[in-house]
Write an enzyme that holds these catalytic residues in place. Structure first.
Site, mmCIF file in Angstrom:
data_model
loop_
_atom_site.group_PDB
_atom_site.id
_atom_site.type_symbol
_atom_site.label_atom_id
_atom_site.label_comp_id
_atom_site.label_asym_id
_atom_site.label_seq_id
_atom_site.Cartn_x
_atom_site.Cartn_y
_atom_site.Cartn_z
ATOM 1 N N GLN A 128 1.156 5.041 15.727
ATOM 2 C CA GLN A 128 2.536 4.554 15.760
ATOM 3 C C GLN A 128 3.374 5.319 14.737
ATOM 4 O O GLN A 128 3.017 5.336 13.555
ATOM 5 C CB GLN A 128 2.553 3.062 15.426
ATOM 6 C CG GLN A 128 3.929 2.439 15.501
ATOM 7 C CD GLN A 128 3.917 0.983 15.044
ATOM 8 O OE1 GLN A 128 3.417 0.673 13.974
ATOM 9 N NE2 GLN A 128 4.450 0.107 15.856
ATOM 10 N N GLY A 129 4.455 5.913 15.174
ATOM 11 C CA GLY A 129 5.352 6.644 14.272
ATOM 12 C C GLY A 129 6.701 5.948 14.215
ATOM 13 O O GLY A 129 7.686 6.454 14.762
ATOM 14 N N SER A 131 7.719 3.827 11.001
ATOM 15 C CA SER A 131 8.221 3.786 9.619
ATOM 16 C C SER A 131 8.490 5.180 9.065
ATOM 17 O O SER A 131 7.831 6.156 9.433
ATOM 18 C CB SER A 131 7.187 3.129 8.704
ATOM 19 O OG SER A 131 6.813 1.884 9.198
ATOM 20 N N GLU A 246 2.869 -6.226 19.156
ATOM 21 C CA GLU A 246 2.156 -5.978 17.897
ATOM 22 C C GLU A 246 1.999 -7.281 17.108
ATOM 23 O O GLU A 246 0.954 -7.559 16.532
ATOM 24 C CB GLU A 246 2.913 -4.930 17.073
ATOM 25 C CG GLU A 246 2.134 -4.464 15.863
ATOM 26 C CD GLU A 246 2.842 -3.359 15.070
ATOM 27 O OE1 GLU A 246 4.023 -3.075 15.338
ATOM 28 O OE2 GLU A 246 2.192 -2.785 14.180
HETATM 29 C C1 LIG Z 1 -1.893 -1.085 6.403
HETATM 30 C C2 LIG Z 1 -0.571 -0.651 6.957
HETATM 31 C C3 LIG Z 1 -0.531 0.000 8.156
HETATM 32 C C4 LIG Z 1 0.684 0.429 8.664
HETATM 33 N N1 LIG Z 1 0.680 1.142 9.835
HETATM 34 C C5 LIG Z 1 1.845 1.635 10.293
HETATM 35 C C6 LIG Z 1 1.839 2.473 11.446
HETATM 36 O O1 LIG Z 1 0.790 2.755 12.052
HETATM 37 N N2 LIG Z 1 3.010 2.977 11.867
HETATM 38 C C7 LIG Z 1 4.189 2.698 11.249
HETATM 39 O O2 LIG Z 1 5.222 3.165 11.714
HETATM 40 N N3 LIG Z 1 4.227 1.923 10.125
HETATM 41 C C8 LIG Z 1 3.079 1.395 9.638
HETATM 42 N N4 LIG Z 1 3.092 0.612 8.505
HETATM 43 C C9 LIG Z 1 4.339 0.443 7.775
HETATM 44 C C10 LIG Z 1 4.871 -0.975 7.724
HETATM 45 O O3 LIG Z 1 5.460 -1.325 8.946
HETATM 46 C C11 LIG Z 1 5.863 -1.027 6.561
HETATM 47 O O4 LIG Z 1 5.144 -0.817 5.360
HETATM 48 C C12 LIG Z 1 6.590 -2.350 6.489
HETATM 49 O O5 LIG Z 1 7.449 -2.512 7.579
HETATM 50 C C13 LIG Z 1 7.386 -2.493 5.176
HETATM 51 O O6 LIG Z 1 8.187 -1.391 4.946
HETATM 52 P P1 LIG Z 1 8.185 -0.647 3.511
HETATM 53 O O7 LIG Z 1 6.765 -0.377 3.156
HETATM 54 O O8 LIG Z 1 9.111 0.498 3.595
HETATM 55 O O9 LIG Z 1 8.712 -1.729 2.488
HETATM 56 P P2 LIG Z 1 10.286 -2.144 2.190
HETATM 57 O O10 LIG Z 1 10.942 -2.249 3.497
HETATM 58 O O11 LIG Z 1 10.778 -1.108 1.219
HETATM 59 O O12 LIG Z 1 10.128 -3.514 1.531
HETATM 60 C C14 LIG Z 1 9.866 -3.699 0.128
HETATM 61 C C15 LIG Z 1 9.917 -5.189 -0.165
HETATM 62 O O13 LIG Z 1 11.250 -5.704 0.073
HETATM 63 C C16 LIG Z 1 11.186 -6.820 0.975
HETATM 64 N N5 LIG Z 1 12.353 -6.802 1.869
HETATM 65 C C17 LIG Z 1 12.889 -5.727 2.470
HETATM 66 N N6 LIG Z 1 13.943 -6.099 3.233
HETATM 67 C C18 LIG Z 1 14.039 -7.443 3.128
HETATM 68 C C19 LIG Z 1 14.906 -8.404 3.703
HETATM 69 N N7 LIG Z 1 15.888 -8.065 4.554
HETATM 70 N N8 LIG Z 1 14.713 -9.715 3.395
HETATM 71 C C20 LIG Z 1 13.720 -10.077 2.544
HETATM 72 N N9 LIG Z 1 12.865 -9.201 1.957
HETATM 73 C C21 LIG Z 1 13.033 -7.900 2.253
HETATM 74 C C22 LIG Z 1 9.910 -6.599 1.773
HETATM 75 O O14 LIG Z 1 9.439 -7.816 2.306
HETATM 76 C C23 LIG Z 1 8.981 -6.013 0.727
HETATM 77 O O15 LIG Z 1 8.401 -7.036 -0.039
HETATM 78 C C24 LIG Z 1 1.893 0.164 7.964
HETATM 79 C C25 LIG Z 1 1.853 -0.518 6.755
HETATM 80 C C26 LIG Z 1 0.634 -0.926 6.246
HETATM 81 C C27 LIG Z 1 0.603 -1.651 4.928
#
Ligand SMILES: Cc1cc2nc3c(=O)[nH]c(=O)nc-3n(C[C@H](O)[C@H](O)[C@H](O)COP(=O)(O)OP(=O)(O)OC[C@H]3O[C@@H](n4cnc5c(N)ncnc54)[C@H](O)[C@@H]3O)c2cc1C
Length: 393
Positions: A128-129, A131, A246
């Site tokens: 999945q691409g 993020s 998902e």
């Molecule tokens: C094990 C794992 C596998 C993954 N696999 C994939 C994958 O295959 N493909 C892919 O595309 N992505 C993948 N991801 C990415 C995942 O979808 C993102 O990490 C997730 O959506 C959070 O984004 P971020 O890490 O940028 O955190 P941020 O968005 O930067 O969030 C940081 C913090 O701020 C909080 N926050 C942010 N916005 C809000 C809001 N509006 N209200 C309240 N709180 C908020 C969040 O809850 C979090 O605690 C994976 C992540 C993990 C951990």
């Protein structure tokens, strides 16, 4: 909804149980966790066995190579699969659980007839691409750009956290096709061929010592227009279909495995003595409550799966299931580590269980409140899409 299993469901259970009892031991133990070529071979060979036994794509319509079984039998399958300790879905997760279902719901006939049989036979692995470094929770801010040139798109940008991208053949990719439009309106969902010069994959090491997710760098990677799913700039709607699968149904296999983890926790607690009797004497009330929580969560999962059978796509209830699953998983695995105590450091055994596995499972559970949308985001979605509360400022 009737939660009781019928005589046919039980007949299916008996047939499945005897197949799993023969096949699971024969498939052997999984390879070392950082040997990715071996893991791909192990997971896809198991998927091939399921396919050849008529056990692939149980929820998928027969017209697309699935079995089209009623939801009750899909649930029986998940229960028996966990009971048998059958191989983890592994590299087949994205293809089977959300890319394939998205193609069934939104793909063209040509996309379905090319990709779906390959996914079911374990011949193609998807990642999945979605993020990006600046687009996680706020996914619609993504910047990876696709420019149309003739009958193809040229895609440049960077993705991150792409699970198992280093062993993937295809990627469900979100790109920006209209940078002038409001952010949700200029996105497109593409099928990217990972085996081409414009795609570079760099694995990242995590806390548990594995490198299961990757950065993906795209430099004029080519995607034929025929590999676009849905219309140009309609990708946000299609992405939400993917995310519903998902969050709503993809983790069902993981959820039922919580039962196995809890039974193991009970066995560990009985074997472990504290100052005032066994850990079981101290913890049985808490373990009982956890058992009730797992059963309640399984009922919610049953609702999601049977709802998806009726409507084709899981409802926003999936956010509640995903939230509860990820938090409950952390609570159970953390308690198991506490019960095992210091023996989780180092490869020892307790009550017949490998203690290193307990530590690994707990470390793994920590990511679950982030992956597929963080717990805070699921709470926002529950508030807005299930409870109908207004959006915060
Ligand atoms: C094990 C794992 C596998 C993954 N696999 C994939 C994958 O295959 N493909 C892919 O595309 N992505 C993948 N991801 C990415 C995942 O979808 C993102 O990490 C997730 O959506 C959070 O984004 P971020 O890490 O940028 O955190 P941020 O968005 O930067 O969030 C940081 C913090 O701020 C909080 N926050 C942010 N916005 C809000 C809001 N509006 N209200 C309240 N709180 C908020 C969040 O809850 C979090 O605690 C994976 C992540 C993990 C951990």
């Amino acid at each position: 909804m009737d939660l009781r299993y019928s005589a046919e469901d039980e007949a299916f259970r008996a047939e499945l149980r005897s197949w799993l009892e023969k096949q699971v031991p024969g498939h052997g133990p999984p390879p070392a966790s950082d040997d990715w070529p071996a893991r791909r071979a192990y997971d896809t060979a198991w998927q091939r066995k399921l396919h050849d036994a008529g056990l692939a794509g149980l929820a998928w319509p027969a017209a697309f190579g699935g079995r089209g079984l009623p939801s009750s039998q899909q649930l029986v399958y998940l229960e028996e699969y966990a009971r048998a300790g059958a191989p983890y879905i592994g590299v087949n997760f994205v293809g089977l659980m959300h890319a394939g279902p998205t193609l069934i719901a939104e793909g063209s006939d040509a996309q379905r007839s090319f990709h779906l049989p390959r996914i079911l036979r374990g011949e193609s692995v998807w990642c999945q691409g979605f993020s990006e470094p600046q687009a996680g929770s706020d996914l619609a801010s993504l910047r990876t750009r696709a420019v149309r040139r003739g009958d193809e798109y040229l895609v440049s940008g960077q993705k991150i956290w792409s699970t198992r991208a280093h062993v993937a053949d295809w990627c469900e990719l979100l790109v920006r096709t209209d940078p002038e439009a409001p952010k949700h309106k200029g996105i497109t969902w593409l099928i990217l061929d990972m085996h081409q010069p414009g795609v570079k994959v760099r694995p990242m090491k995590t806390l548990d010592g594995e490198s299961h997710f990757c950065e993906v760098f795209l430099d004029e990677a080519r995607v034929p227009v025929s590999s676009r799913v849905g219309d140009e700039n309609d990708g946000w709607r299609v992405a939400n279909v993917t995310l519903r699968f998902e969050r709503g149904t993809a983790f069902a296999q993981h959820i039922i495995t919580l039962r196995t983890q809890l039974l193991r926790l009970a066995a560990l607690a009985k074997a472990r003595r504290g100052a005032r009797g066994t850990k079981w004497d101290e913890l049985r009330g808490r373990i009982g409550r956890l058992w009730a929580s797992v059963e309640a969560l399984w009922r919610m999962t049953q609702m999601c799966i049977s709802e998806a059978e009726r409507t084709g796509v899981p409802s926003p209830l999936g956010s509640a299931v995903k939230l509860r699953y990820s938090e409950l998983g952390q609570e159970i695995t953390e308690l198991a580590v506490r019960v095992a105590g210091r023996s989780v450091i180092g490869a020892t055994e307790l009550a017949g269980f490998a203690t290193a596995e307990l530590a690994r499972e707990h470390l793994w559970s920590l990511q679950m409140t982030i992956a597929a949308g963080t717990s805070q985001i699921q709470r926002n979605l529950i508030a807005q899409r299930i409870l109908g509360m207004p959006k915060g400022k």
